[in-house]
Design a protein around this motif. Structure first.
Motif, PDB file in Angstrom:
ATOM      1  N   ALA A  78      -8.098  -2.288   4.861  1.00 39.69           N
ATOM      2  CA  ALA A  78      -7.445  -0.983   4.933  1.00 39.69           C
ATOM      3  C   ALA A  78      -8.115  -0.076   3.911  1.00 39.69           C
ATOM      4  O   ALA A  78      -8.175  -0.409   2.728  1.00 39.69           O
ATOM      5  CB  ALA A  78      -5.957  -1.107   4.644  1.00 39.69           C
ATOM      6  N   ILE A  79      -8.610   1.062   4.372  1.00 40.35           N
ATOM      7  CA  ILE A  79      -9.250   2.040   3.494  1.00 40.35           C
ATOM      8  C   ILE A  79      -8.347   3.264   3.432  1.00 40.35           C
ATOM      9  O   ILE A  79      -8.023   3.854   4.459  1.00 40.35           O
ATOM     10  CB  ILE A  79     -10.638   2.432   4.018  1.00 40.35           C
ATOM     11  CG1 ILE A  79     -11.524   1.187   4.135  1.00 40.35           C
ATOM     12  CG2 ILE A  79     -11.286   3.471   3.101  1.00 40.35           C
ATOM     13  CD1 ILE A  79     -12.851   1.430   4.826  1.00 40.35           C
ATOM     14  N   VAL A  80      -7.931   3.622   2.220  1.00 36.90           N
ATOM     15  CA  VAL A  80      -6.994   4.725   2.019  1.00 36.90           C
ATOM     16  C   VAL A  80      -7.687   5.825   1.228  1.00 36.90           C
ATOM     17  O   VAL A  80      -8.308   5.562   0.203  1.00 36.90           O
ATOM     18  CB  VAL A  80      -5.737   4.246   1.242  1.00 36.90           C
ATOM     19  CG1 VAL A  80      -4.791   5.412   0.992  1.00 36.90           C
ATOM     20  CG2 VAL A  80      -5.046   3.113   1.976  1.00 36.90           C
ATOM     21  N   ASN A 106      -4.012   9.358   2.395  1.00 35.15           N
ATOM     22  CA  ASN A 106      -3.349   9.063   1.116  1.00 35.15           C
ATOM     23  C   ASN A 106      -1.836   8.900   1.242  1.00 35.15           C
ATOM     24  O   ASN A 106      -1.247   8.079   0.557  1.00 35.15           O
ATOM     25  CB  ASN A 106      -3.662  10.151   0.090  1.00 35.15           C
ATOM     26  CG  ASN A 106      -5.028   9.963  -0.521  1.00 35.15           C
ATOM     27  OD1 ASN A 106      -5.474   8.852  -0.747  1.00 35.15           O
ATOM     28  ND2 ASN A 106      -5.714  11.066  -0.760  1.00 35.15           N
ATOM     29  N   TYR A 107      -1.209   9.687   2.109  1.00 38.26           N
ATOM     30  CA  TYR A 107       0.248   9.606   2.234  1.00 38.26           C
ATOM     31  C   TYR A 107       0.698   8.362   3.010  1.00 38.26           C
ATOM     32  O   TYR A 107       1.889   8.097   3.110  1.00 38.26           O
ATOM     33  CB  TYR A 107       0.806  10.884   2.875  1.00 38.26           C
ATOM     34  CG  TYR A 107       0.379  11.109   4.307  1.00 38.26           C
ATOM     35  CD1 TYR A 107       1.105  10.564   5.366  1.00 38.26           C
ATOM     36  CD2 TYR A 107      -0.752  11.869   4.596  1.00 38.26           C
ATOM     37  CE1 TYR A 107       0.705  10.762   6.681  1.00 38.26           C
ATOM     38  CE2 TYR A 107      -1.145  12.078   5.905  1.00 38.26           C
ATOM     39  CZ  TYR A 107      -0.419  11.514   6.941  1.00 38.26           C
ATOM     40  OH  TYR A 107      -0.809  11.707   8.234  1.00 38.26           O
ATOM     41  N   GLU A 108      -0.237   7.564   3.517  1.00 38.20           N
ATOM     42  CA  GLU A 108       0.094   6.364   4.290  1.00 38.20           C
ATOM     43  C   GLU A 108      -0.166   5.065   3.515  1.00 38.20           C
ATOM     44  O   GLU A 108      -0.355   4.004   4.111  1.00 38.20           O
ATOM     45  CB  GLU A 108      -0.723   6.342   5.585  1.00 38.20           C
ATOM     46  CG  GLU A 108      -0.454   7.508   6.503  1.00 38.20           C
ATOM     47  CD  GLU A 108      -1.384   7.526   7.698  1.00 38.20           C
ATOM     48  OE1 GLU A 108      -0.862   7.492   8.828  1.00 38.20           O
ATOM     49  OE2 GLU A 108      -2.620   7.564   7.506  1.00 38.20           O
ATOM     50  N   LYS A 109      -0.148   5.118   2.192  1.00 38.35           N
ATOM     51  CA  LYS A 109      -0.454   3.941   1.377  1.00 38.35           C
ATOM     52  C   LYS A 109       0.456   2.757   1.696  1.00 38.35           C
ATOM     53  O   LYS A 109      -0.019   1.627   1.811  1.00 38.35           O
ATOM     54  CB  LYS A 109      -0.349   4.282  -0.114  1.00 38.35           C
ATOM     55  CG  LYS A 109      -1.446   5.180  -0.606  1.00 38.35           C
ATOM     56  CD  LYS A 109      -1.260   5.511  -2.072  1.00 38.35           C
ATOM     57  CE  LYS A 109      -2.331   6.483  -2.531  1.00 38.35           C
ATOM     58  NZ  LYS A 109      -2.149   6.862  -3.929  1.00 38.35           N
ATOM     59  N   ALA A 110       1.743   2.995   1.836  1.00 41.41           N
ATOM     60  CA  ALA A 110       2.679   1.903   2.112  1.00 41.41           C
ATOM     61  C   ALA A 110       2.377   1.244   3.461  1.00 41.41           C
ATOM     62  O   ALA A 110       2.381   0.012   3.573  1.00 41.41           O
ATOM     63  CB  ALA A 110       4.120   2.408   2.078  1.00 41.41           C
ATOM     64  N   GLN A 111       2.106   2.066   4.471  1.00 33.98           N
ATOM     65  CA  GLN A 111       1.777   1.517   5.794  1.00 33.98           C
ATOM     66  C   GLN A 111       0.476   0.718   5.741  1.00 33.98           C
ATOM     67  O   GLN A 111       0.364  -0.340   6.369  1.00 33.98           O
ATOM     68  CB  GLN A 111       1.637   2.625   6.855  1.00 33.98           C
ATOM     69  CG  GLN A 111       2.914   3.352   7.153  1.00 33.98           C
ATOM     70  CD  GLN A 111       3.028   4.647   6.358  1.00 33.98           C
ATOM     71  OE1 GLN A 111       2.694   4.716   5.182  1.00 33.98           O
ATOM     72  NE2 GLN A 111       3.518   5.684   6.993  1.00 33.98           N
ATOM     73  N   ALA A 112      -0.493   1.215   5.005  1.00 37.69           N
ATOM     74  CA  ALA A 112      -1.773   0.522   4.887  1.00 37.69           C
ATOM     75  C   ALA A 112      -1.598  -0.841   4.232  1.00 37.69           C
ATOM     76  O   ALA A 112      -2.119  -1.844   4.713  1.00 37.69           O
ATOM     77  CB  ALA A 112      -2.761   1.373   4.087  1.00 37.69           C
ATOM     78  N   MET A 113      -0.840  -0.887   3.144  1.00 35.90           N
ATOM     79  CA  MET A 113      -0.608  -2.160   2.459  1.00 35.90           C
ATOM     80  C   MET A 113       0.165  -3.108   3.365  1.00 35.90           C
ATOM     81  O   MET A 113      -0.155  -4.298   3.456  1.00 35.90           O
ATOM     82  CB  MET A 113       0.142  -1.941   1.143  1.00 35.90           C
ATOM     83  CG  MET A 113       0.356  -3.219   0.356  1.00 35.90           C
ATOM     84  SD  MET A 113      -1.162  -4.007  -0.227  1.00 35.90           S
ATOM     85  CE  MET A 113      -1.476  -3.021  -1.683  1.00 35.90           C
ATOM     86  N   ASP A 114       1.163  -2.589   4.043  1.00 34.50           N
ATOM     87  CA  ASP A 114       1.960  -3.410   4.952  1.00 34.50           C
ATOM     88  C   ASP A 114       1.082  -4.013   6.042  1.00 34.50           C
ATOM     89  O   ASP A 114       1.141  -5.204   6.328  1.00 34.50           O
ATOM     90  CB  ASP A 114       3.088  -2.568   5.567  1.00 34.50           C
ATOM     91  CG  ASP A 114       4.188  -3.402   6.163  1.00 34.50           C
ATOM     92  OD1 ASP A 114       4.521  -4.461   5.589  1.00 34.50           O
ATOM     93  OD2 ASP A 114       4.712  -3.009   7.220  1.00 34.50           O
ATOM     94  N   TRP A 115       0.226  -3.199   6.651  1.00 36.10           N
ATOM     95  CA  TRP A 115      -0.648  -3.677   7.718  1.00 36.10           C
ATOM     96  C   TRP A 115      -1.641  -4.719   7.202  1.00 36.10           C
ATOM     97  O   TRP A 115      -1.835  -5.757   7.816  1.00 36.10           O
ATOM     98  CB  TRP A 115      -1.406  -2.509   8.358  1.00 36.10           C
ATOM     99  CG  TRP A 115      -2.420  -2.989   9.358  1.00 36.10           C
ATOM    100  CD1 TRP A 115      -2.184  -3.397  10.630  1.00 36.10           C
ATOM    101  CD2 TRP A 115      -3.826  -3.133   9.143  1.00 36.10           C
ATOM    102  NE1 TRP A 115      -3.365  -3.782  11.223  1.00 36.10           N
ATOM    103  CE2 TRP A 115      -4.380  -3.624  10.325  1.00 36.10           C
ATOM    104  CE3 TRP A 115      -4.672  -2.885   8.050  1.00 36.10           C
ATOM    105  CZ2 TRP A 115      -5.743  -3.885  10.474  1.00 36.10           C
ATOM    106  CZ3 TRP A 115      -6.018  -3.130   8.192  1.00 36.10           C
ATOM    107  CH2 TRP A 115      -6.546  -3.628   9.384  1.00 36.10           C
TER     108      TRP A 115
END
Length: 127
Positions: A78-80, A106-115
């Motif tokens: 995941a690249i944020v 940047n505003y999708e950090k939680a989704q990126a980590m979750d995925w």
């Protein structure tokens, strides 16, 4: 600079890249990644990229050596960051790895980590 955000997940490492990337930065993070690869075979990477200004030649060399050696050792990446060149980079990197690569703003950090931690199937059943 490369900072390790967390390595609390068994097969996942989260890092933040910012400013100038040097060979010394890779000498800190590569042993952690290789240790995780030795333990799990394949790992996941969460990477926040914040205003990377330059990449020194030694850092480029370390990156290329690591990527060539571990071509098949990544499940999900995941690249944020800011959309611009990162979206292009995540598309560009796909032929050089067997990993599934996704770009997040940047505003999708939680989704990126979750995925990156849970994987596609588990993430989609949760959302």
């Amino acid at each position: 600079m490369i900072q390790i955000i967390t390595d609390k997940y068994e097969d996942t490492v989260a890092i933040k890249m910012s400013g100038k990337l040097t060979q010394e930065d890779y000498q800190v993070v590569v042993p952690l990644l290789e240790n995780k690869i030795d333990q799990y075979g394949k790992i996941n990477i969460y990477c926040e990229v914040i205003e990377v200004s330059t990449m020194k030649p030694g850092a480029i060399w370390e990156d290329l050596k690591f990527d060539a050696k571990h071509f098949k050792n990544f499940n999900r990446v995941a690249i944020v960051g800011e959309r611009g060149w990162l979206n292009w980079f995540s598309t560009f990197a796909k032929p050089f790895t067997t990993a599934e690569i996704k770009y997040y703003d940047n505003y999708e950090k939680a989704q990126a980590m979750d995925w990156v931690v849970r994987g596609k199937e588990e993430y989609e059943t949760q959302h």
